[in-house]
Write a protein that holds these residues in place. Structure first.
Motif, mmCIF file in Angstrom:
data_model
loop_
_atom_site.group_PDB
_atom_site.id
_atom_site.type_symbol
_atom_site.label_atom_id
_atom_site.label_comp_id
_atom_site.label_asym_id
_atom_site.label_seq_id
_atom_site.Cartn_x
_atom_site.Cartn_y
_atom_site.Cartn_z
ATOM 1 N N ASP A 169 0.796 -1.051 -0.298
ATOM 2 C CA ASP A 169 -0.086 -0.116 -0.202
ATOM 3 C C ASP A 169 0.676 1.212 0.074
ATOM 4 O O ASP A 169 0.467 2.549 -0.531
ATOM 5 C CB ASP A 169 -0.414 -0.179 1.521
ATOM 6 C CG ASP A 169 -1.539 1.199 1.841
ATOM 7 O OD1 ASP A 169 -2.898 1.169 0.152
ATOM 8 O OD2 ASP A 169 -2.013 1.942 2.224
ATOM 9 N N LYS A 222 2.467 1.709 -3.142
ATOM 10 C CA LYS A 222 0.902 2.071 -4.394
ATOM 11 C C LYS A 222 0.752 1.241 -5.499
ATOM 12 O O LYS A 222 0.743 1.468 -6.311
ATOM 13 C CB LYS A 222 1.484 3.944 -5.018
ATOM 14 C CG LYS A 222 2.038 4.050 -4.047
ATOM 15 C CD LYS A 222 0.895 5.015 -3.479
ATOM 16 C CE LYS A 222 1.059 7.107 -2.304
ATOM 17 N NZ LYS A 222 -0.071 7.142 -1.577
ATOM 18 N N LYS A 282 -1.608 -0.570 -5.283
ATOM 19 C CA LYS A 282 -3.045 -0.741 -5.388
ATOM 20 C C LYS A 282 -3.686 -2.078 -5.515
ATOM 21 O O LYS A 282 -4.124 -2.284 -4.933
ATOM 22 C CB LYS A 282 -3.833 0.529 -5.995
ATOM 23 C CG LYS A 282 -3.370 2.371 -5.100
ATOM 24 C CD LYS A 282 -3.104 1.472 -3.802
ATOM 25 C CE LYS A 282 -3.087 3.111 -2.989
ATOM 26 N NZ LYS A 282 -2.866 3.526 -1.951
#
Length: 1114
Positions: A17, A20, A22
């Motif tokens: 997380d 990034k 995701k």
């Protein structure tokens, strides 16, 4: 999966997380089944990505797990089906019906047939149960809330909905601990160790062991994301060098690290050209040559070794974004205190720096207004007017002739509150001098820029106040108070969007941002910009400092609609942290503000989102009871206890925390206290003869003169009659008496004069547009105020007669009324969305659709019969039901069963009130007893008996209402009004009618803002009381609202009273003759308890005088 393996998954999830990744995060969540991300679920639902959300859910639940899982999948597929029908895509709808919904037919064949029948309708909203279906966005929001409740109730998701609390970058920290330990075990530890791989253990040997074929350069990665984690290797953990000595000025770090593409080089600073400004030392003379690592400086090995040896065991971590907030949500102003209707779209707002409820407002039509939020009054309105067009440039004259429309772009108070600046979309800004009350005088009109003046601010170089402006002409300018231009800064290549002057370490400077995404910094000289930096998003960006001036934040939106809220590291000119929580692409620019040194707030998606400054995650978000535009503008006051936010209908709401509400009440209370001019002074006793508003007749039963309102001890309140002269001066008050119909505005609702069906329950809908009444015969009626030219808002008003509304079918909302129920107690409650009304009249409880009047369900057959109904504020599907047998039932509509049952009273239940803040339920019964219950366990905390006067039997209905602060509790009994501190479960105020009177209190309630209490009496009078002190403000006699001589109306009195949910000075009463009347004060005062003459004399001066006094007290 073992316990430690599961924790390792959480560490990896956190790492992904932060990096990034995701999609990878959610894939791992799905495959591991360790953590269900509700935010991701919400994003997919609101985006209508049904296949993705089903796939994600399938990692955690199966359709046949339990009823919660089945209902979750059904709601998703049903929404998918309805959206296909709404698009008139019948082929897709049939495909969804056959492939996705047919599986549910084995559990409920009738439901599947009903879904199939929708294909035959021109519009599925013709189906009664879908008549309230709105647009797709609204339906998805409602559906998500439904599946969220199902997920939270599903035992399969137990312990999977909350991410474990851990420090940020925990996996990297553990690796750093390992590297430190490995380095300590080296036989010959080097002073400047180099870590180039994690594939093997670290060693300081000359060869450092065999290495992996492709070394992983973690130190470089750490530099690339300096704000994300504890870096590794030579630049991180125990191997991290000491920071350089503090920069000698605030711009040094920014100037060391200009964008690589920037051609602007740092300038040596020279003395300011502003007269009298102290010489500013060069910001670069102590700076070293910057490295390539975004501001990291070189250090000698000896210094590094010294630091390592002195602090080998010290490890410092950044604050955790997962940690629970250390600040209380109570500090946030999240309760709507009042709504102000400006009449035009609000573009800018600013609270006065010392008169904390005085709000300047600028509008899209060029108007500027001053509002006193404590009084909910507009004090001043200034339409746009050109003071001297001949003094303006030819460019402006040509522009205003071509298009006369103009909008405010910015309103801003100076730090001392003596000046108010207003900037406009065409060339000009105006400056006003504020001397208090209604004294606002224009002092300057400056044709400042070609095009719009996008922003203005105040700066104080050489301790003299200056005005900083920026505009579409790509310029930043500085002006003195005489309108003389002092500085003219060029260098931006796009229109300048915002300016932010500041002072640090005796250096004065100005930040500016432009629409090409650049941030520049200027000193008060003519040597050009010292900084050229890219703003996140590279479009519209606003910079703000925290109240203490120590922390710099920016909020902006890119052209693609992505929003960024960040904190800057000024010493390095780099982003320190990026705040998360912006959920979707915006069609405009997100606005934000800071509160003292604690909170950030931004308006997005028709919500206000709050962050703690030290945590990147959203602390909470609110919709301020709805009605906000997609990108609301907002502004805190200086104390941080009030927050103004714009509404979609051309107005604004003022939100408050507990301190803010107390402050607003104090402003409102002062407006009721007329000044007491000394007409005649007698030296002997210093008595003053005071001009007073008309007094209540002392013989009136509603006159509360002989008692003390919580001033004296309880035994004296109950046992001793007192005269007005016995009350301390500060508690004496003037009572306004409303005796004539011309003194108030009253409307009688049509079709209400039926004495046999007298109104016993009366409620406004939550929108404030309708009234619902339940009569003694069990029949409910609905009245609507339509939106028209005379009533633009469509809200209930005493100026217009409403429509007695019935559906085309002509059916009535009729409750089940048993034949033998002579002692029945009618009760009623309206759902939060105004779609349903739940009521009973001695028989079963019925759930009615307010659009069709049809009975949706009936339940809870007597005996015992219900006596009061209240929706649980935490779950609209659960109803608290007070019963005739002294029990309290909690009925869950969704599962059609009683989930809890409380016993503790000895007589029928007559009052229920929830406090979500204190997590308690307060119940009252017909024997004058109160019970306090814990909502988490439903254990009884305490039982209290009302303190009745000697000889009075403990009988009669007792009703309870929580103040909007969720702490103070109003208790109404026929013999008294009482205020309790529910947190301490103690009585703090008491009011009783005059001793020996035959009258009693028939009903009472709080006003919508909890500043007033309305009480109805059996002699026909209505009293208006101060909600904090229980001091009476006003008495409304029956002759004022019945429009009949007293002799003809002596037996008519209010049975029930209800307050408008948005207008604090409007209420409705149901009378013993069956009629219903809406009552509100007449203009110009518009408030109860203030006569027109008194109001005109005190309103404006009291704002300035009292506010100033309060500042002195602080």
């Amino acid at each position: 999966m073992s316990f430690l393996s599961k924790e390792l998954v959480f560490l990896i999830l956190q790492f992904l997380d932060e990096e990034k990744f995701k999609e990878t995060v959610h894939k791992l969540e799905e495959e591991s089944g360790c953590h269900f991300n509700m935010k991701y679920c919400e994003e997919k639902v609101l985006a209508g990505e049904w296949d993705e959300i089903e796939k994600y859910l399938s990692g955690f639940i199966k359709i046949d797990d339990n009823k919660f899982s089945m209902k979750t999948f059904f709601e998703i597929r049903k929404q998918k089906y309805l959206e296909a029908l709404d698009r008139n895509d019948k082929m897709k709808a049939v495909d969804v019906l056959v492939k996705d919904l047919k599986v549910f037919s084995q559990f409920n064949e009738d439901l599947f047939k009903e879904l199939t029948h929708l294909l035959t309708l021109e519009n599925f909203r013709e189906n009664e149960q879908l008549s309230k279906y709105g647009d797709t966005k609204a339906a998805r929001n409602i559906m998500f809330l439904e599946i969220k409740k199902l997920i939270e109730s599903n035992p399969v998701f137990r312990d999977k909905l909350v991410f474990p609390s851990m420090k940020s970058s925990r996996l990297r920290t553990l690796i750093n601990h390992s590297l430190n330990w490995q380095h300590q075990t080296c036989k010959n530890p080097k002073p400047n160790p180099e870590v180039k791989t994690l594939f093997i253990d670290h060693s300081c040997s000359s060869s450092n062991g065999a290495r992996a074929p492709t070394p992983v350069n973690l130190p470089g990665a750490a530099v690339a994301r300096p704000s994300s984690f504890v870096p590794l290797g030579v630049h991180g953990g125990q191997f991290q060098p000491n920071p350089a000595a503090a920069n000698v000025n605030p711009l040094a770090g920014w100037m060391m690290n200009p964008n690589p593409s920037s051609s602007i080089q740092p300038h040596a600073l020279v003395a300011s050209s502003m007269p009298g400004l102290p010489h500013q030392v060069s910001m670069l003379r102590h700076l070293r040559t910057p490295s390539n690592n975004l501001g990291m400086m070189e250090y000698d090995h000896e210094q590094l070794l010294k630091r390592m040896r002195s602090s080998m065991d010290e490890v410092t971590y950044p604050p955790s974004s997962q940690q629970t907030s250390s600040l209380s949500l109570d500090e946030l102003p999240i309760t709507v205190a009042c709504t102000l209707y400006q009449g035009s779209t609000v573009k800018s707002m600013d609270f006065h720096p010392s008169l904390h409820s005085l709000l300047a407002v600028g509008c899209i039509n060029g108007d500027m207004s001053l509002w006193e939020a404590g009084l909910r009054e507009r004090l001043i309105s200034k339409p746009f007017k050109i003071k001297d067009i001949t003094a303006c440039s030819m460019f402006f004259q040509a522009a205003i002739v071509k298009d006369s429309s103009i909008s405010v772009t910015r309103v801003l108070w100076s730090l001392d509150g003596n000046l108010l600046g207003v900037a406009f979309t065409k060339h000009l800004f105006h400056m006003y001098a504020y001397q208090g009350a209604n004294d606002l005088r224009q002092t300057l009109e400056i044709d400042a820029h070609v095009g719009a003046v996008n922003d203005l601010a105040y700066s104080y170089p050489n301790k003299q106040i200056c005005i900083v402006t920026c505009g579409d002409d790509k310029l930043v300018k500085v002006w003195d108070l005489n309108g003389r231009k002092l500085f003219h800064f060029e260098g931006h290549e796009g229109p300048v969007y915002s300016v932010c002057p500041h002072q640090k370490e005796n250096v004065q400077f100005i930040f500016s941002t432009s629409l090409d995404g650049k941030i520049k910094a200027w000193l008060y000289d003519n040597d050009g910009s010292r900084v050229d930096y890219d703003a996140p998003g590279q479009w519209c960006t606003t910079l703000l400092y925290s109240a203490d001036g120590c922390r710099l934040f920016s909020c902006g939106t890119s052209k693609e609609g992505d929003s960024f809220l960040v904190e800057w590291n000024e010493n390095e000119g780099a982003v320190k942290r990026t705040y998360s929580g912006f959920r979707k692409k915006s069609n405009g620019v997100v606005q934000f503000d800071t509160s003292k040194n604690h909170f950030l707030a931004a308006g997005e998606d028709s919500q206000i989102k709050f962050w703690e400054m030290d945590s990147i995650n959203v602390l909470t978000s609110i919709d301020a009871e709805g009605g906000l535009p997609s990108l609301p503008r907002l502004r805190f006051n200086k104390e941080g206890n009030l927050l103004a936010v714009t509404t979609a209908d051309g107005g604004l709401k003022v939100l408050a925390n507990t301190d803010g509400k107390r402050y607003l009440r104090s402003i409102d209370a002062r407006s009721y206290e007329a000044p007491k001019p000394q007409v005649e002074t007698k030296v002997a006793n210093n008595n003053q003869h005071i001009n007073k508003a008309e007094r209540v007749d002392r013989s009136s039963h509603a006159a509360p003169l002989p008692i003390s309102n919580g001033v004296d001890s309880m035994d004296r309140i109950i046992g001793k009659q007192r005269s007005l002269g016995d009350v301390p001066d500060k508690y004496k008050t003037d009572l306004t008496e409303i005796v004539d119909p011309v003194q108030c505005r009253v409307v009688t609702l049509p079709d209400t004069t039926d004495p046999t069906n007298k109104v016993v329950c009366l409620h406004y809908t939550n929108s404030g547009c309708d009234l619902v009444a339940l009569g003694a015969k069990g029949i409910q009626k609905l009245w609507k105020w339509n939106r028209n030219e005379q009533n633009n808002s469509g809200k209930a008003t005493a100026s217009i007669v409403p429509q007695h509304w019935q559906p085309p079918s002509g059916i009535l909302m009729t409750n089940d009324v048993p034949d033998n129920s002579e002692e029945r107690v009618p009760c009623m409650a309206i759902s939060k969305n105004d779609s349903y009304v739940m009521s009973a009249c001695g028989g079963k409880i019925s759930l009615f659709n307010l659009m069709t009047f049809r009975v949706m369900a009936t339940f809870m057959s007597p005996p015992p019969s219900s006596t009061i109904l209240v929706f649980n504020p935490q779950d609209n599907n659960i109803i608290a039901i007070g019963m005739e047998d002294a029990t309290i039932h909690f009925y869950n509509v969704r599962v059609d069963e009683v989930t809890n049952k409380l016993k503790g009273h000895q007589n029928r239940i007559t009052g229920l009130a929830f406090s979500t803040l204190l997590n308690i339920l307060v119940s009252a019964c017909a024997d004058a007893q109160l019970c306090f219950w814990r909502m988490d366990s439903w254990d009884k905390k305490k039982t209290l008996s009302l303190q009745l006067s000697a000889g009075r039997a403990p009988v009669g209905d007792t009703r309870v209402y929580f103040h909007s602060d969720q702490v103070h509790l109003l208790v109404c009994h026929e013999s008294q009004l009482a205020l309790y501190d529910a947190s301490k479960m103690e009585l703090i105020r008491l009011w009783v009618p005059q001793d020996g009177s035959s009258t009693s209190i028939s009903y009472s309630t709080y006003s919508c803002n909890s500043q007033l209490i309305y009480a109805a009496f059996t002699d026909g009078n209505i009293g208006v009381f101060d909600a904090d002190t229980l001091r009476p403000r006003c008495r409304i006699t029956s002759s004022a609202y019945l429009h009949q001589p007293p002799a003809d109306s002596q037996n008519i009195y209010p049975i029930v009273i209800t307050a408008h949910p948005q207008e604090p000075n409007q209420f409705a009463v149901g009378l013993s003759d069956g009629s219903i009347k809406v009552v509100e004060p007449r203009e110009p005062n518009g408030r109860w308890g203030v006569s027109a003459s008194v109001d005109n004399r005190i309103t404006s001066p009291s704002i300035t005088t009292n506010s100033t006094s309060e500042q002195q007290q602080r």
